[in-house]
Write an enzyme that holds these catalytic residues in place. Structure first.
Site, PDB file in Angstrom:
ATOM      1  N   TRP A 134     -11.250   0.980  11.498  1.00 34.72           N
ATOM      2  CA  TRP A 134     -10.684   2.319  11.440  1.00 34.72           C
ATOM      3  C   TRP A 134     -11.691   3.419  11.117  1.00 34.72           C
ATOM      4  O   TRP A 134     -11.315   4.585  11.089  1.00 34.72           O
ATOM      5  CB  TRP A 134      -9.533   2.367  10.440  1.00 34.72           C
TER       6      TRP A 134
ATOM      7  N   CYS B 148       6.907  13.517   1.329  1.00 34.98           N
ATOM      8  CA  CYS B 148       7.828  13.798   2.425  1.00 34.98           C
ATOM      9  C   CYS B 148       8.543  15.100   2.091  1.00 34.98           C
ATOM     10  O   CYS B 148       9.070  15.261   0.986  1.00 34.98           O
ATOM     11  CB  CYS B 148       8.831  12.669   2.601  1.00 34.98           C
TER      12      CYS B 148
ATOM     13  N   GLU C 263      -6.868  -7.381  -0.953  1.00 33.84           N
ATOM     14  CA  GLU C 263      -7.338  -7.193   0.422  1.00 33.84           C
ATOM     15  C   GLU C 263      -8.773  -6.688   0.426  1.00 33.84           C
ATOM     16  O   GLU C 263      -9.163  -5.884  -0.414  1.00 33.84           O
ATOM     17  CB  GLU C 263      -6.477  -6.161   1.172  1.00 33.84           C
TER      18      GLU C 263
ATOM     19  N   GLU D  99       0.809  -1.218   0.000  1.00 36.52           N
ATOM     20  CA  GLU D  99       0.000   0.000   0.000  1.00 36.52           C
ATOM     21  C   GLU D  99       0.850   1.279   0.000  1.00 36.52           C
ATOM     22  O   GLU D  99       0.678   2.169   0.837  1.00 36.52           O
ATOM     23  CB  GLU D  99      -0.958   0.007   1.197  1.00 36.52           C
TER      24      GLU D  99
END
Length: 697
Positions: free
Chosen positions: A315, A159, A307, A151
């Site tokens: 979550w 970043c 998945e 993922e």
């Protein structure tokens, strides 16, 4: 080319994390996998800390044991490179490898995916671990597929540290060659932003006000490429060590940060993690849109649902379980849209950790007392009869144009108004699906040959080449329909001057003067075919230049002007929708486009999903899925079909089927299916209580 036949049938399995459990559980796991029909597990995804205890100090003993145990039990392995989360020792040794936010905050250890994708030591560590794993298991008979990282971009898609700043400058220099060319592309004459040296350029960190729009757009492009380099580093090692083992990494559908059209070029098979909210009534539409995108990313080839949850996730603020039958229905939806593999996260629900309340195949109560276990084992048995679907394709005459670069540009600040792309895309997609259409997604620059209709819910960012492609498409007989705020800027985020619509002005036969972005509570009206409806959010103020008005505004300063237009262009037609139409009205407009293009269609409730897949001999399968949790729906269908797979006691269908809540029916026809012959209605529409024993194929 990815060969699904190496798995012996439809892939069925889950993420397997044996390191979370004592050894005595492992043999029981393999026994239960056989009971459930599992033939593939993803192994070692978050195992870096277990495999490399200190830099260069590897321990593969436990993984050797698990690999051998799975192989002995007839379960194949999708082996991870285990690079998804660096261990705490790595972050302690290289503290500047932790990612930095736009505000300059360096994130701490304790979650997952806590790395800067551009950090030199991180890249060295990733390469070292990938090579060690690949070398160790290159000849293992259980190894059938590589799972690279996990993922990418789920938590960190940008970043802003100094390592990435240096890489950004190098990326810009490769793109523009000279600072002068960058100044031109970025429009730095505005706000005294002219650069004289590459060293002056920074990432678009938090600034006093809006950062340069093109800087923001290029930063998004760079960030996707920056992470992709990390992926291709691993992929290159795997190709070198195990050239005959295919590789994938799990995508996340409409993930904002990564240009998956570019990423998909690096995959042997495209795979997906999908978590639609089962508590929402339109979750099947959300899932279907992601499934269609995934197939499209792979060029129409079959793909793997890597998945999903067997029931509830952990979550969301409120985590609804999948109702009995809902898991099966959603997985049939994936198969109808080209999936060749059905997998879950995870095999055994965790006892500890952040995801301990995420459902698994083996729930906390154990298999014997679990409704989920009964459903997954029944579905595993059912999949054995669906192997012919592995050869099926999903034919689509309608394509929706979608582009990550446009999405990034649309999300840059300082716009006339907020225009959330995914909800807009979802509304147009829902309209097409309730009209019975298979849908492909295409990026600008894609080959449009073979499509009758191309749909642009929004393409704010459009270059001249895309405009030329769409012009050629309509001139040779294609039918195009575009939504509001389209064709406004080029690939540098510079406005197309002379009237908004830019490269499509001549194709559409109009130009846009300005936009009336409606405030909350404000509305306008539009009259279409004698019916007046209320519109909200956004109104393009249009001027016709060859187009005809199909619908007109009824209020505000542009009352009487066109809201929806149509223009004959070459042998085709081009439509434009300049406002946010109600769902029924948008569907009526799209129906007219399909009529003009000669594309058969029907009119379905949102609770019934229809897909068509085609086998190599030209025969087709009609997939009918009920997304209604309570009502049995009677569906009229074309004659001549047979149940697929064949049912004991006879497989001829007739001309109607009853779909119980969350049930599925597959019907095989010797030739093309005319979807206009599928209708819903009749005495079977009764309210029932859903149960685990649902009829269907």
């Amino acid at each position: 080319m990815f060969d699904i036949r190496r798995f012996g049938g439809v892939i069925y399995g889950a993420d397997y994390n044996p390191e979370q459990w004592p050894r005595e559980v492992w043999a029981e796991d393999v026994r239960l996998m056989n009971e459930a029909g599992v033939n593939l597990v993803s192994l070692g995804i978050f195992s870096w800390a277990q495999l490399e205890r200190a830099e260069g100090d590897f321990d593969f003993g436990w993984l050797d044991e698990v690999m051998d145990l799975l192989h002995a039990g007839g379960v194949d392995v999708n082996l991870a490179t285990a690079t998804a989360s660096p261990p705490p020792w790595f972050s302690l040794k290289y503290p500047d490898s932790r990612p930095v936010t736009v505000d300059g905050v360096r994130l701490e250890v304790g979650g997952r995916q806590g790395y800067c994708p551009g950090h030199p030591a991180l890249r060295e560590g990733v390469a070292r671990l990938t090579r060690a794993v690949a070398t160790r298991y290159a000849g293992h008979p259980a190894l059938k597929l590589w799972h690279i990282n996990n993922e990418y971009g789920c938590h960190i898609d940008q970043c802003f540290c100094e390592h990435c700043a240096r890489r950004f400058r190098a990326w810009l220099e490769a793109r523009y060659v000279t600072v002068a060319a960058l100044n031109d592309a970025w429009g730095t004459a505005f706000w005294s932003q002219r650069y004289t040296d590459w060293a002056e350029i920074q990432p678009p960190r938090r600034a006093p006000t809006y950062a340069n729009p093109t800087q923001q757009l290029d930063w998004r492009r760079f960030s996707s490429d920056n992470i992709l380099e990390l992926h291709t580093l691993e992929r290159g090692i795997l190709t070198e060590v195990t050239p005959d083992v295919p590789a994938t990494t799990n995508f996340l559908g409409f993930l904002p940060g990564l240009d998956y059209f570019r990423w998909a070029q690096e995959e042997d098979v495209v795979s997906l993690d999908a978590y639609p909210d089962p508590g929402q009534p339109d979750s099947h539409l959300e899932a279907g849109m992601v499934f269609d995108l995934t197939r499209s990313l792979g060029g129409g080839n079959r793909w793997i649902l890597m998945e999903q949850a067997t029931s509830a996730v952990n979550w969301r603020t409120r985590n609804a379980p999948k109702a009995p039958g809902q898991m099966r229905m959603l997985n049939h939806l994936a198969l109808a849209k080209g999936a060749s593999g059905i997998m879950f996260f995870q095999w055994r629900a965790s006892k500890a950790g952040a995801e301990k309340f995420h459902s698994g195949l083996v729930q906390h109560v154990g298999p014997q007392r679990s409704r989920v276990w009964r459903e997954v084992t029944d579905f595993g048995a059912e999949l054995r009869g669906l192997t012919p679907l592995l050869d099926a394709r999903v034919p689509a005459r309608v394509a929706v144009m979608f582009d990550w670069h446009n999405w990034w540009a649309l999300n840059i600040d300082s716009k006339p108004g907020v225009l959330p792309l995914l909800p807009l895309l979802g509304r147009w997609y829902a309209a097409l699906r309730t009209l019975g259409q298979n849908v492909d997604f295409v990026a600008p620059g894609s080959d449009l040959e073979g499509y009758d209709v191309v749909v642009l819910p929004n393409l704010y960012l459009m270059d001249d080449a895309t405009g030329a492609d769409l012009r050629a498409f309509t001139e040779r007989g294609g039918h195009l329909i575009a939504g509001y705020f389209t064709g406004v800027v080029d690939s540098r985020e510079h406005v197309h001057l002379g009237g908004y619509g830019g490269p499509l002005r001549d194709v559409l036969g109009l130009w846009v003067e300005e936009w009336d972005v409606l405030l909350p509570g404000q509305t306008n009206t539009v009259t279409l075919n004698g019916q007046t409806v209320t519109v909200t959010d956004w109104c393009d103020v249009l001027h016709l230049d060859g187009a005809e008005a199909v619908a007109t505004y009824g209020e505000r300063f542009y009352a009487g002007q066109a809201a929806v237009t149509r223009r004959a262009t070459g042998q085709g037609q081009a439509w434009y929708v300049g406002t946010e139409l109600p769902a029924d009205t948008l569907r009526n407009v799209l129906r007219s486009v399909l009529d003009g293009a000669g594309v058969p269609h029907t009119d379905l409730p949102v609770t019934l999903d229809l897909s068509v897949s085609q086998l190599p001999d030209g025969s087709q399968i009609l997939h009918l899925l009920s997304a209604d949790p309570q009502v049995t729906q009677r569906v009229q269908i074309p004659a001549g079909g047979h149940f697929f797979p064949a049912r004991p006691g006879g497989d001829e269908v007739g001309t109607q089927v009853d779909l119980a809540p969350f049930s599925v029916t597959l019907i095989h026809y010797p030739g093309p299916v005319d979807v206009s012959g599928v209708k819903v209605g009749g005495a079977a529409a009764t309210r029932v209580t859903a149960s685990a024993d649902l009829p269907g194929a």
